[in-house]
Design a protein around this motif. Sequence first.
Motif, mmCIF file in Angstrom:
data_model
loop_
_atom_site.group_PDB
_atom_site.id
_atom_site.type_symbol
_atom_site.label_atom_id
_atom_site.label_comp_id
_atom_site.label_asym_id
_atom_site.label_seq_id
_atom_site.Cartn_x
_atom_site.Cartn_y
_atom_site.Cartn_z
ATOM 1 N N ASN A 10 -13.580 -4.456 10.236
ATOM 2 C CA ASN A 10 -13.164 -5.371 11.290
ATOM 3 C C ASN A 10 -12.791 -6.740 10.753
ATOM 4 N N VAL A 11 -13.490 -7.188 9.709
ATOM 5 C CA VAL A 11 -13.123 -8.463 9.097
ATOM 6 C C VAL A 11 -11.717 -8.355 8.526
ATOM 7 N N LEU A 12 -11.450 -7.244 7.851
ATOM 8 C CA LEU A 12 -10.108 -7.037 7.311
ATOM 9 C C LEU A 12 -9.079 -7.003 8.431
ATOM 10 N N ARG A 13 -9.435 -6.285 9.496
ATOM 11 C CA ARG A 13 -8.490 -6.037 10.584
ATOM 12 C C ARG A 13 -8.230 -7.273 11.425
ATOM 13 N N GLN A 14 -9.335 -7.972 11.739
ATOM 14 C CA GLN A 14 -9.197 -9.034 12.729
ATOM 15 C C GLN A 14 -9.008 -10.414 12.117
ATOM 16 N N ARG A 15 -9.341 -10.583 10.860
ATOM 17 C CA ARG A 15 -9.175 -11.911 10.262
ATOM 18 C C ARG A 15 -8.226 -11.920 9.083
ATOM 19 N N ILE A 16 -8.533 -11.047 8.104
ATOM 20 C CA ILE A 16 -7.830 -11.212 6.836
ATOM 21 C C ILE A 16 -6.374 -10.766 6.926
ATOM 22 N N LEU A 17 -6.143 -9.583 7.474
ATOM 23 C CA LEU A 17 -4.748 -9.146 7.556
ATOM 24 C C LEU A 17 -3.908 -10.030 8.474
ATOM 25 N N PRO A 18 -4.440 -10.450 9.649
ATOM 26 C CA PRO A 18 -3.654 -11.410 10.447
ATOM 27 C C PRO A 18 -3.381 -12.723 9.699
ATOM 28 N N ASP A 19 -4.368 -13.238 8.961
ATOM 29 C CA ASP A 19 -4.142 -14.455 8.169
ATOM 30 C C ASP A 19 -3.024 -14.242 7.154
ATOM 31 N N LEU A 20 -3.064 -13.110 6.485
ATOM 32 C CA LEU A 20 -2.026 -12.814 5.497
ATOM 33 C C LEU A 20 -0.657 -12.748 6.164
ATOM 34 N N GLU A 21 -0.600 -12.067 7.301
ATOM 35 C CA GLU A 21 0.680 -11.920 8.004
ATOM 36 C C GLU A 21 1.217 -13.273 8.456
ATOM 37 N N GLU A 22 0.308 -14.100 8.983
ATOM 38 C CA GLU A 22 0.756 -15.329 9.614
ATOM 39 C C GLU A 22 1.023 -16.435 8.597
ATOM 40 N N HIS A 23 0.146 -16.571 7.609
ATOM 41 C CA HIS A 23 0.226 -17.747 6.753
ATOM 42 C C HIS A 23 0.752 -17.477 5.355
ATOM 43 N N VAL A 24 0.691 -16.225 4.914
ATOM 44 C CA VAL A 24 1.091 -15.961 3.537
ATOM 45 C C VAL A 24 2.412 -15.205 3.490
ATOM 46 N N ARG A 25 2.495 -14.129 4.233
ATOM 47 C CA ARG A 25 3.722 -13.346 4.171
ATOM 48 C C ARG A 25 3.775 -12.392 5.354
ATOM 49 N N ALA A 26 4.791 -12.552 6.184
ATOM 50 C CA ALA A 26 4.989 -11.592 7.270
ATOM 51 C C ALA A 26 5.334 -10.249 6.645
ATOM 52 N N GLY A 27 4.757 -9.171 7.162
ATOM 53 C CA GLY A 27 5.012 -7.858 6.576
ATOM 54 C C GLY A 27 4.008 -7.498 5.498
ATOM 55 N N SER A 28 2.910 -8.250 5.404
ATOM 56 C CA SER A 28 1.886 -7.951 4.399
ATOM 57 C C SER A 28 1.332 -6.541 4.562
ATOM 58 N N GLY A 29 1.053 -6.169 5.801
ATOM 59 C CA GLY A 29 0.490 -4.846 6.068
ATOM 60 C C GLY A 29 1.431 -3.753 5.606
ATOM 61 N N ARG A 30 2.709 -3.919 5.947
ATOM 62 C CA ARG A 30 3.678 -2.897 5.537
ATOM 63 C C ARG A 30 3.802 -2.851 4.014
ATOM 64 N N ALA A 31 3.731 -4.025 3.370
ATOM 65 C CA ALA A 31 3.824 -4.053 1.905
ATOM 66 C C ALA A 31 2.645 -3.291 1.285
ATOM 67 N N LEU A 32 1.456 -3.479 1.848
ATOM 68 C CA LEU A 32 0.280 -2.779 1.316
ATOM 69 C C LEU A 32 0.413 -1.276 1.530
ATOM 70 N N ALA A 33 0.922 -0.890 2.700
ATOM 71 C CA ALA A 33 1.074 0.538 2.979
ATOM 72 C C ALA A 33 2.119 1.156 2.050
ATOM 73 N N ARG A 34 3.185 0.394 1.802
ATOM 74 C CA ARG A 34 4.219 0.908 0.904
ATOM 75 C C ARG A 34 3.656 1.080 -0.503
ATOM 76 N N LEU A 88 0.742 -8.509 -4.028
ATOM 77 C CA LEU A 88 0.474 -7.313 -3.233
ATOM 78 C C LEU A 88 1.126 -7.417 -1.873
ATOM 79 N N VAL A 89 0.886 -8.535 -1.193
ATOM 80 C CA VAL A 89 1.391 -8.643 0.169
ATOM 81 C C VAL A 89 2.878 -8.982 0.168
ATOM 82 N N ARG A 90 3.370 -9.454 -0.966
ATOM 83 C CA ARG A 90 4.795 -9.700 -1.078
ATOM 84 C C ARG A 90 5.539 -8.379 -1.282
ATOM 85 N N GLY A 91 4.819 -7.342 -1.708
ATOM 86 C CA GLY A 91 5.466 -6.045 -1.897
ATOM 87 C C GLY A 91 6.028 -5.858 -3.284
ATOM 88 N N SER A 92 5.279 -6.302 -4.292
ATOM 89 C CA SER A 92 5.803 -6.200 -5.653
ATOM 90 C C SER A 92 5.683 -4.795 -6.238
#
Lengths: 462, 462
Positions: free
Chosen positions: B194-218, A137-141
């Motif tokens: 707020n948990v999604l906003r302040q913890r989970i999405l930043p964790d995803l962006e920083e440690h898993v994949r930069a651009g996670s938020g944009r990938a989800l929006a796409r 999901l976060v990779r943009g698949s």
Amino acid sequence: MLLQRVARTIGKYQMLRQGDVAGVAVSGGADSVCLAGVLRALAGQLGFRLHILHLNHGLRGAESDGDAAFVASLAEEWGLPWTIQRAELDTTHGNLEQEARRARQRFFAEATRTLGLSRVATGHTLSDQAETVLFRLVRGSGPGGLAGILPVTAEGLIRPLLEVERAEVRQWLGSQGLWWREDSSNLDLRFRRNVLRQRILPDLEEHVRAGSGRALARLASIAASEEDYWRESVEDAFRRSITGENPYIFNTIELRRLHPALIRRVLRLGLERTAGSLRRFTQEHVERLLRLVLQADGEGQAVLPGVTARRSFEWLRLAPPELERAADWAIGLPEPGRASAGPVTLEVVEDATVCPPPADGAECLYNVGRDWLDFDRLSFPLILRNLHAGDTYQPVGRDRPVKLKHLMQSERVPSWNRPDWPMIVSKGRIVWARRFGAAAWAAAGPGTRRVLRVGEVEGIRG
Amino acid sequence: MLLQRVARTIGKYQMLRQGDVAGVAVSGGADSVCLAGVLRALAGQLGFRLHILHLNHGLRGAESDGDAAFVASLAEEWGLPWTIQRAELDTTHGNLEQEARRARQRFFAEATRTLGLSRVATGHTLSDQAETVLFRLVRGSGPGGLAGILPVTAEGLIRPLLEVERAEVRQWLGSQGLWWREDSSNLDLRFRRNVLRQRILPDLEEHVRAGSGRALARLASIAASEEDYWRESVEDAFRRSITGENPYIFNTIELRRLHPALIRRVLRLGLERTAGSLRRFTQEHVERLLRLVLQADGEGQAVLPGVTARRSFEWLRLAPPELERAADWAIGLPEPGRASAGPVTLEVVEDATVCPPPADGAECLYNVGRDWLDFDRLSFPLILRNLHAGDTYQPVGRDRPVKLKHLMQSERVPSWNRPDWPMIVSKGRIVWARRFGAAAWAAAGPGTRRVLRVGEVEGIRG
């Protein structure tokens, strides 16, 4: 309880049948030890046999050897046949994970063949599934990528634990008094996995929604089902919109008639078939192709990982990058005959079938072909070569020389067909070009005694 | 840069046209202040006008009033017309968020009507979209739920900031020297957000994949497009598989001919139409309905939020729970005539058209209808009532009394049609039942002088 659930999963996806011999991939970790133990407990009831498989990547020295010894002793203790193989990984090239995955695939395929296995079971759990889906999901698949880990793959892999959570695996192992080995490796992908596993999914479960992992896993199975539903209409639309294969060339006018959701799926299939897999693509790549399709008639290009997409006129071509590199080619023709160079084979034939010239006094129509040259105006050796930048000549019917580039533009020759466009040169002047025919000054006409006919040999033609 | 991107979003989704008057929902928070500021800057170029809207929920006392004052002064400063309304929220019933949302919807609809607005813009950003998609994912909304926040809704809401990230909003406000107010409320949904906003999405962006938020929006925008693609085939399959409306009754034989992915979508549409929205459903609910559809012929039930699903024979019925409560009903008939009770209207008519009895000596065929009773065997008042548990009678053609329940079973009467099944009782004995006709002892036959015909009045029949 766990056993019966796994039995249900096996039945639901028809993973194994009575009489099957299943390979069980055992790394020595908790999931795969549980898998082997559960399948062993179900083997009698469901009527299949097992063969333990272990690939020693040797990446962690003594630890790797310890894993192999552990798996062998487990198999011995359980009275199960086992095969352990040592992989020689090429660690000089970057992607170690990819190498290791390929080595496993080769090992499984070979074991399947030599041992007569029906399927090879791997220990992927519902928790792996949830992590995979979230990662994709976060990779943009895109929606098509959400199918995640399939219960049964085309290559014959099965995942009997795919509806079991990791915590249940540990619990079952404990209840059976079984031990396993922890993997100390921390590759990059594994590191990112660990963030998902140890921080993000627990945060989601605890603070956002209990059952998040199960919801993600369920999404995967539904996405796989939707993917299956799409397959037929996508394949159909794909067939109807391509005008060439190997490489694939799409007619964008046809594509634009489809719903954008279907265009995306068709383009995705094109990427998959061109690159061999979708592994390296994200939805953003598909969006870039979609923009090439939707743009007004014209040129455009997108360089994706392993695929170069080019738009020219109404066509879109997807090709591996090596097909993009065009090298010049040329060959001399010392006399009429057949000649091949690059992807082109020409036949240049002397012919005297033109009706006699007016000097003979006979009534005569000059039905001269576009590719007929006046033999006596040419100097051998002729050169057969591909188009060069700036090539210019004056074909019959034009009142001045024109650039080949402009001729191709007005004839709508796609950009990818131009580099290998064949022409014949006599003493440094172009006397013939494919489709545009003879140069005015060298063309057969009234007064021509000997004709030289140029023809491309079909079937080899590029 | 930001302005031009928002202008592109507006153009891409045809959110506003020249001459439009757009309502702008401004809470006073950063996103909505940015929205108003950006639209104000684009208004001249794109040729629309603005009207600031603010609904004061009054949930946070002086702070709420301060928000309203802030919005009014901002509108004044910008020289924009504004409307501020105070909402009276019913805070005694549980779901405050739902109440607040409904109040906003009413306010926007009313403002649209009275102020002649073309659309109402809200300040949802790409970051809101990413959070929504992730929230729906872990909530188990299934692939159809991934569409998230739509750029344009059927109700005329538009989201011009949907391709702008929250950080860009702050940055733009800073660059413009604009202020906003922070919302101190911490409702449950907001807490999870707020948990999604302040913890989970930043964790995803920083440690898993930069651009996670944009990938989800796409993903959301592609899912919306796929949703649109599905619509037609789902609507079509829905129409072909229902045998009754209000409540919806599906023919499961028809449904089972479809691909499971399509069955799921059809059931989802059934839930949406029965409950009015999909808000309360998860994919697990759809899966439960799917199991009811796929199970072998028989009975079954699933109680979902706001919808009760019942399987009976080959039918599946989706109905609001209130339709499930069956109350007994009865009415006395002092003489022949028409009577209505529950959903049933009967006509009981005296008739002497039976041919003369054999005693008269004439040759005569007794063409007696199934619903013809012998008047002289009945005692008025007759009782018209619904089926009671255990009801038993002996219809013509049977050699002993049978339970109505068994008759219905063998006639495949769906369970939901049984509670209101009409029967006529004379002196405590059943003399007639719908479809099964007269009781043997009370049926018209040889020797009947006066016939009582029972008929259901069509069009009112339940």
